[in-house]
Scaffold this motif. Structure first.
Motif, PDB file in Angstrom:
ATOM      1  N   SER A  25      30.209 -20.242 -36.268  1.00 31.89           N
ATOM      2  CA  SER A  25      30.531 -20.403 -37.683  1.00 31.89           C
ATOM      3  C   SER A  25      29.449 -21.245 -38.347  1.00 31.89           C
ATOM      4  CB  SER A  25      31.889 -21.089 -37.843  1.00 31.89           C
ATOM      5  OG  SER A  25      32.178 -21.279 -39.209  1.00 31.89           O
ATOM      6  N   CYS A  26      29.124 -20.899 -39.578  1.00 34.78           N
ATOM      7  CA  CYS A  26      28.240 -21.740 -40.387  1.00 34.78           C
ATOM      8  C   CYS A  26      28.666 -21.606 -41.842  1.00 34.78           C
ATOM      9  CB  CYS A  26      26.769 -21.372 -40.203  1.00 34.78           C
ATOM     10  SG  CYS A  26      26.259 -19.823 -40.931  1.00 34.78           S
ATOM     11  N   PHE A  34      20.563 -21.946 -46.196  1.00 34.61           N
ATOM     12  CA  PHE A  34      20.259 -21.028 -45.094  1.00 34.61           C
ATOM     13  C   PHE A  34      20.597 -21.657 -43.742  1.00 34.61           C
ATOM     14  CE2 PHE A  34      16.441 -23.536 -45.505  1.00 34.61           C
ATOM     15  CZ  PHE A  34      15.996 -23.725 -44.214  1.00 34.61           C
ATOM     16  N   TYR A  35      20.748 -20.772 -42.743  1.00 33.53           N
ATOM     17  CA  TYR A  35      21.006 -21.181 -41.365  1.00 33.53           C
ATOM     18  C   TYR A  35      20.133 -20.298 -40.469  1.00 33.53           C
ATOM     19  CZ  TYR A  35      23.249 -21.922 -36.878  1.00 33.53           C
ATOM     20  OH  TYR A  35      23.483 -22.224 -35.554  1.00 33.53           O
ATOM     21  N   THR A 106      17.793 -15.443 -39.537  1.00 37.19           N
ATOM     22  CA  THR A 106      18.157 -16.413 -40.563  1.00 37.19           C
ATOM     23  C   THR A 106      19.179 -15.791 -41.495  1.00 37.19           C
ATOM     24  OG1 THR A 106      15.986 -17.459 -40.465  1.00 37.19           O
ATOM     25  CG2 THR A 106      17.281 -17.862 -42.442  1.00 37.19           C
ATOM     26  N   ILE A 107      20.244 -16.544 -41.790  1.00 35.17           N
ATOM     27  CA  ILE A 107      21.270 -16.137 -42.755  1.00 35.17           C
ATOM     28  C   ILE A 107      21.043 -16.989 -43.996  1.00 35.17           C
ATOM     29  CG2 ILE A 107      23.728 -15.857 -43.172  1.00 35.17           C
ATOM     30  CD1 ILE A 107      24.075 -16.160 -40.067  1.00 35.17           C
ATOM     31  N   THR A 117      31.399 -19.075 -45.896  1.00 34.51           N
ATOM     32  CA  THR A 117      31.509 -19.279 -44.451  1.00 34.51           C
ATOM     33  C   THR A 117      31.257 -17.957 -43.735  1.00 34.51           C
ATOM     34  OG1 THR A 117      33.101 -21.065 -44.738  1.00 34.51           O
ATOM     35  CG2 THR A 117      33.010 -20.036 -42.570  1.00 34.51           C
ATOM     36  N   ILE A 118      30.348 -18.008 -42.763  1.00 37.62           N
ATOM     37  CA  ILE A 118      30.044 -16.843 -41.938  1.00 37.62           C
ATOM     38  C   ILE A 118      30.576 -17.147 -40.539  1.00 37.62           C
ATOM     39  CG2 ILE A 118      28.208 -15.432 -40.924  1.00 37.62           C
ATOM     40  CD1 ILE A 118      27.345 -17.329 -43.959  1.00 37.62           C
ATOM     41  N   SER A 119      31.335 -16.215 -39.966  1.00 36.72           N
ATOM     42  CA  SER A 119      31.881 -16.440 -38.625  1.00 36.72           C
ATOM     43  C   SER A 119      31.658 -15.225 -37.746  1.00 36.72           C
ATOM     44  CB  SER A 119      33.371 -16.776 -38.688  1.00 36.72           C
ATOM     45  OG  SER A 119      34.081 -15.690 -39.229  1.00 36.72           O
TER      46      SER A 119
END
Length: 158
Positions: A25-26, A34-35, A106-107, A117-119
């Motif tokens: 999760s981020c 970004f992540y 990279t997201i 939230t991206i999971s």
């Protein structure tokens, strides 16, 4: 959360592989837009990110929030693709199914302020060639050493 799969039927060039999965999760926002997902640098491990959901978080504004992923394509070139365009009033969440990408990637929150939230799952594939092959060799050796029992021959009377 961890899940282990031993898939001995998946024979790659180096032998059977082992797959482990961990919850991922981020959260992206205007403060953290970004992540980057890297994975470990170990040679015998491959890291994948299986994205499942992208959703707006608490405090999101009524605006478009565009999320894109930048990763390598099959030719080794970097490519950016939008994966979600979220809006609080009509589409606050998107289910991506099993959208799997190989590290690094990279997201990015391309538009909007989030939070988004991206999971999904962090998948780690490793080759289990040493332990599985040594077990198979031991079994083969045992089979070779044991000779089958032959029935006794009957003596004929003269």
């Amino acid at each position: 959360m961890s899940h282990n799969d031993d898939d001995s039927s998946d024979l790659g060039p180096a032998g059977p592989s082992k797959l482990e999965s961990f919850l991922f999760s981020c959260e992206l926002s205007s403060k953290v837009p970004f992540y980057t997902f890297q994975g470990d640098e170990e040679e015998d491990l491959e890291h994948f990110l299986e994205l499942r959901t992208v959703c707006l978080g608490q405090g999101a504004k009524v605006e478009s929030n565009v999320v894109e992923v930048t990763a390598m394509n099959h030719q080794g070139k970097t490519i950016s693709v939008p994966i979600a365009n979220l809006h609080l009033s009509c589409l606050p969440m998107v289910s991506l199914g099993d959208f799997e990408l190989k590290a690094p990637l990279t997201i990015r929150l391309k538009a909007g302020t989030g939070p988004v939230t991206i999971s999904g799952l962090h998948l780690i594939a490793s080759q289990d060639e040493e332990s599985d092959l040594s077990d198979e060799d031991d079994e083969d050796d045992d089979e070779e050493e044991i000779s089958p029992i032959k029935p006794a021959k009957k003596k004929q009377k003269q």
